[in-house]
Write a protein that holds these residues in place. Structure first.
Motif, mmCIF file in Angstrom:
data_model
loop_
_atom_site.group_PDB
_atom_site.id
_atom_site.type_symbol
_atom_site.label_atom_id
_atom_site.label_comp_id
_atom_site.label_asym_id
_atom_site.label_seq_id
_atom_site.Cartn_x
_atom_site.Cartn_y
_atom_site.Cartn_z
ATOM 1 N N PHE A 177 0.850 -1.180 0.000
ATOM 2 C CA PHE A 177 0.000 0.000 0.000
ATOM 3 C C PHE A 177 0.889 1.233 0.000
ATOM 4 C CE2 PHE A 177 -3.724 2.540 1.271
ATOM 5 C CZ PHE A 177 -4.702 1.906 0.524
ATOM 6 N N THR A 178 0.297 2.394 -0.072
ATOM 7 C CA THR A 178 1.071 3.626 -0.107
ATOM 8 C C THR A 178 1.023 4.330 1.242
ATOM 9 O OG1 THR A 178 1.093 5.878 -1.004
ATOM 10 C CG2 THR A 178 -0.951 4.678 -1.185
ATOM 11 N N VAL A 179 2.177 4.741 1.733
ATOM 12 C CA VAL A 179 2.265 5.352 3.058
ATOM 13 C C VAL A 179 1.410 6.610 3.147
ATOM 14 C CG1 VAL A 179 3.810 6.596 4.627
ATOM 15 C CG2 VAL A 179 4.519 4.412 3.647
ATOM 16 N N GLU A 180 1.525 7.474 2.134
ATOM 17 C CA GLU A 180 0.825 8.748 2.181
ATOM 18 C C GLU A 180 -0.690 8.564 2.289
ATOM 19 O OE1 GLU A 180 4.822 9.530 0.915
ATOM 20 O OE2 GLU A 180 3.336 8.084 0.184
ATOM 21 N N GLN A 181 -1.239 7.689 1.466
ATOM 22 C CA GLN A 181 -2.683 7.487 1.483
ATOM 23 C C GLN A 181 -3.129 6.703 2.711
ATOM 24 O OE1 GLN A 181 -5.224 8.669 -0.659
ATOM 25 N NE2 GLN A 181 -3.520 10.034 -1.129
ATOM 26 N N ALA A 182 -2.322 5.756 3.161
ATOM 27 C CA ALA A 182 -2.658 5.002 4.371
ATOM 28 C C ALA A 182 -2.691 5.925 5.581
ATOM 29 C CB ALA A 182 -1.647 3.882 4.591
ATOM 30 N N THR A 183 -1.688 6.800 5.684
ATOM 31 C CA THR A 183 -1.635 7.731 6.803
ATOM 32 C C THR A 183 -2.775 8.739 6.741
ATOM 33 O OG1 THR A 183 0.773 7.528 6.871
ATOM 34 C CG2 THR A 183 -0.194 9.405 8.015
ATOM 35 N N TYR A 184 -3.034 9.254 5.548
ATOM 36 C CA TYR A 184 -4.097 10.247 5.407
ATOM 37 C C TYR A 184 -5.469 9.649 5.737
ATOM 38 C CZ TYR A 184 -7.389 13.471 3.265
ATOM 39 O OH TYR A 184 -8.456 14.316 3.036
ATOM 40 N N ASN A 185 -5.780 8.513 5.120
ATOM 41 C CA ASN A 185 -7.110 7.932 5.292
ATOM 42 C C ASN A 185 -7.329 7.366 6.689
ATOM 43 O OD1 ASN A 185 -8.526 8.133 2.624
ATOM 44 N ND2 ASN A 185 -6.683 7.089 1.949
ATOM 45 N N HIS A 186 -6.277 6.776 7.260
ATOM 46 C CA HIS A 186 -6.461 6.155 8.572
ATOM 47 C C HIS A 186 -6.256 7.148 9.714
ATOM 48 C CE1 HIS A 186 -6.598 3.069 11.633
ATOM 49 N NE2 HIS A 186 -5.461 3.526 12.137
ATOM 50 N N VAL A 187 -5.119 7.829 9.716
ATOM 51 C CA VAL A 187 -4.781 8.702 10.844
ATOM 52 C C VAL A 187 -5.551 10.014 10.781
ATOM 53 C CG1 VAL A 187 -2.908 9.883 12.057
ATOM 54 C CG2 VAL A 187 -2.498 7.645 11.010
ATOM 55 N N LYS A 188 -5.516 10.679 9.630
ATOM 56 C CA LYS A 188 -6.137 11.998 9.522
ATOM 57 C C LYS A 188 -7.668 11.930 9.467
ATOM 58 C CE LYS A 188 -2.134 14.081 9.213
ATOM 59 N NZ LYS A 188 -1.625 14.933 10.329
ATOM 60 N N ILE A 189 -8.194 11.004 8.657
ATOM 61 C CA ILE A 189 -9.644 10.961 8.462
ATOM 62 C C ILE A 189 -10.337 10.057 9.477
ATOM 63 C CG2 ILE A 189 -11.493 10.434 6.836
ATOM 64 C CD1 ILE A 189 -9.854 12.912 6.154
ATOM 65 N N HIS A 190 -9.953 8.776 9.511
ATOM 66 C CA HIS A 190 -10.647 7.839 10.397
ATOM 67 C C HIS A 190 -10.507 8.238 11.862
ATOM 68 C CE1 HIS A 190 -12.278 4.199 12.062
ATOM 69 N NE2 HIS A 190 -11.135 3.918 12.667
ATOM 70 N N HIS A 191 -9.296 8.567 12.284
ATOM 71 C CA HIS A 191 -9.090 8.941 13.685
ATOM 72 C C HIS A 191 -9.534 10.378 13.961
ATOM 73 C CE1 HIS A 191 -7.024 5.665 15.862
ATOM 74 N NE2 HIS A 191 -6.725 5.247 14.641
ATOM 75 N N GLY A 192 -9.334 11.258 13.013
ATOM 76 C CA GLY A 192 -9.725 12.645 13.233
ATOM 77 C C GLY A 192 -11.221 12.843 13.256
ATOM 78 N N TYR A 193 -11.955 12.029 12.487
ATOM 79 C CA TYR A 193 -13.404 12.184 12.380
ATOM 80 C C TYR A 193 -14.092 10.828 12.523
ATOM 81 C CZ TYR A 193 -11.533 16.431 10.361
ATOM 82 O OH TYR A 193 -10.817 17.583 10.163
ATOM 83 N N THR A 194 -13.781 10.141 13.593
ATOM 84 C CA THR A 194 -14.358 8.823 13.845
ATOM 85 C C THR A 194 -15.884 8.896 13.865
ATOM 86 O OG1 THR A 194 -12.427 8.191 15.151
ATOM 87 C CG2 THR A 194 -14.436 6.897 15.469
ATOM 88 N N ASN A 195 -16.515 8.049 13.055
ATOM 89 C CA ASN A 195 -17.979 7.949 12.982
ATOM 90 C C ASN A 195 -18.650 9.262 12.584
ATOM 91 O OD1 ASN A 195 -17.327 5.406 14.011
ATOM 92 N ND2 ASN A 195 -19.208 5.277 15.200
ATOM 93 N N VAL A 196 -17.939 10.076 11.827
ATOM 94 C CA VAL A 196 -18.531 11.291 11.257
ATOM 95 C C VAL A 196 -18.938 10.973 9.819
ATOM 96 C CG1 VAL A 196 -18.116 13.671 10.550
ATOM 97 C CG2 VAL A 196 -17.222 12.837 12.734
#
Length: 404
Positions: A177-196
């Motif tokens: 997988f790609t680090v940039e997209q994995a970090t963005y989608n998981h850390v920034k989006i999933h964790h930043g806006y959990t269940n939003v």
């Protein structure tokens, strides 16, 4: 619209005996619509839909927005600050072995098991061959799930430079997988806006065109094939240097696995080696998919402009599963039995999430906040019974009435 944790939540509650009611409401559904149905193992997620009440104040001097002293009122920021201080004390008193060493040793042991796994596949006897398949399957998921997850949060080291190296190794070389997209989608989006809704609502795991049995029991076998295909599609969103690095790492990871099967395990044909790669890489794909949907989908979802503050967002929208030796080893505590703790403190390692679990659970329960726990079998039964509601239709939006 603003999307930071500091977003204001418009309270719409009523004052009852000097306490503010804090009951989730679901648009377009009855209040009981998200409560768990009867299921084997007995679910404890009902409290999520039934609501919760604020706990006692941090100190005698707490003051309400109106200026009146009120023990029962406590700002959400103070709740999260107090919990963070309690956790920080544990972290500071922990050794390097507890903070990082335990998880690094698990990953190192997995590497050391690789030669044994490839050599077992040389055997013409069924039992040693199956041992080799199981060994390589567990090692693969330990490196790609546990290793990649910890690396994405920089939880393996306190050095940012080494953290980047480990992220490239585990996410790109091992996981394709790609680090940039994995970090963005998981850390920034999933964790930043959990269940939003529309952001971190886990909707990427939904495939509404599949029926419940195909999705839950057959589709996971395609994860090893779909993962690199999704990664290739996402490379359009990264810089060309990062895309080139990702392609090289993905190719190297696949080719090394393939070469070892041919020259160490002794496979005679390319197709048999590729089939073995598929089997080992999909060995734990079923619990991988299940865990990712069990721990968020079916819990309260929020609109981006009305999401609660962090401590309420994570306590309402995250669920812990029981400890399981196999999944604890290969996926990590933060993805299984300490998922609530992980979402509250994502930079901590698996071992540290396990260490702070008693503190977090006791604190949330003391403050009358949800602490969701359920069994694997109960969640599986729930999703099979309510698959269309949970995995096909759009989720209802929760609004916290009279949030603190």
């Amino acid at each position: 619209m603003p999307l930071e944790d500091g977003d204001p939540v418009r309270p719409r509650g009523r004052q009852l005996n000097a306490e503010v009611s804090a009951i989730p409401r679901f648009r377009g559904m009855r209040d009981s619509s998200l409560r768990s149905t009867a299921a084997p193992g007995g679910s404890r997620t009902d409290a999520v839909a039934e609501g919760w009440e604020p706990g006692p104040a941090l100190r005698d001097g707490d003051v309400t927005p109106g200026g009146a002293s009120q023990r029962a009122w406590q700002p959400e920021e103070a709740l999260m600050t107090e919990l963070s201080e309690l956790v920080q004390k544990v972290v500071k008193s922990s050794s390097w072995w507890e903070r990082h060493g335990m998880d690094i040793s698990i990953l190192a042991c997995s590497f050391l098991l690789l030669p044994a796994g490839f050599l077992c596949l040389r055997s013409a006897q069924a039992i040693p061959f199956l041992v080799g398949v199981l060994t390589l399957g567990v090692v693969h998921h330990t490196l790609t799930v546990k290793g990649s997850h910890l690396a994405s949060h920089n939880a393996l080291t306190e050095s940012k430079s080494w953290g980047k190296v480990w992220a490239i190794f585990f996410i790109e070389l091992c996981s394709a997988f790609t680090v940039e997209q994995a970090t963005y989608n998981h850390v920034k989006i999933h964790h930043g806006y959990t269940n939003v809704i529309g952001l971190g609502d886990s909707s990427t795991w939904k495939l509404p065109f599949l029926n419940r049995y195909v999705y839950m029991f057959m589709a996971p076998l395609a994860v090893p094939i779909l993962t690199p295909l999704v990664a290739l599609d996402l490379l359009r969103n990264v810089e060309w240097k990062a895309a080139l690095r990702t392609l090289c790492c993905m190719f190297l990871g696949f080719y090394c696995h393939y070469w070892l099967l041919l020259h160490v395990s002794g496979f005679q044909s390319p197709w048999s080696a590729l089939l073995c790669m598929l089997v080992t890489r999909s060995l734990l794909a079923h619990p991988y998919i299940h865990v990712n949907i069990f721990q968020h989908i079916g819990l309260p979802m929020f609109a981006a402009d009305r999401k609660p503050k962090r401590i309420h967002l994570m306590s309402l929208g995250v669920l812990n599963l029981p400890r399981n030796p196999l999944l604890d080893w290969s996926f990590g505590h933060s993805l299984i039995s300490c998922h609530v703790e992980h979402h509250l403190f994502p930079s901590l390692s698996d071992n540290m999430c396990l260490k702070i679990k008693p503190i977090v659970s006791q604190y949330l329960k003391q403050k009358k906040l949800p602490y969701n726990e359920d069994t694997y079998s109960s969640r599986l039964w729930l999703f099979l019974q309510r698959y269309e509601e949970l995995m096909v239709h759009a989720p209802p939006i929760t609004e916290l009435v009279g949030i603190q």
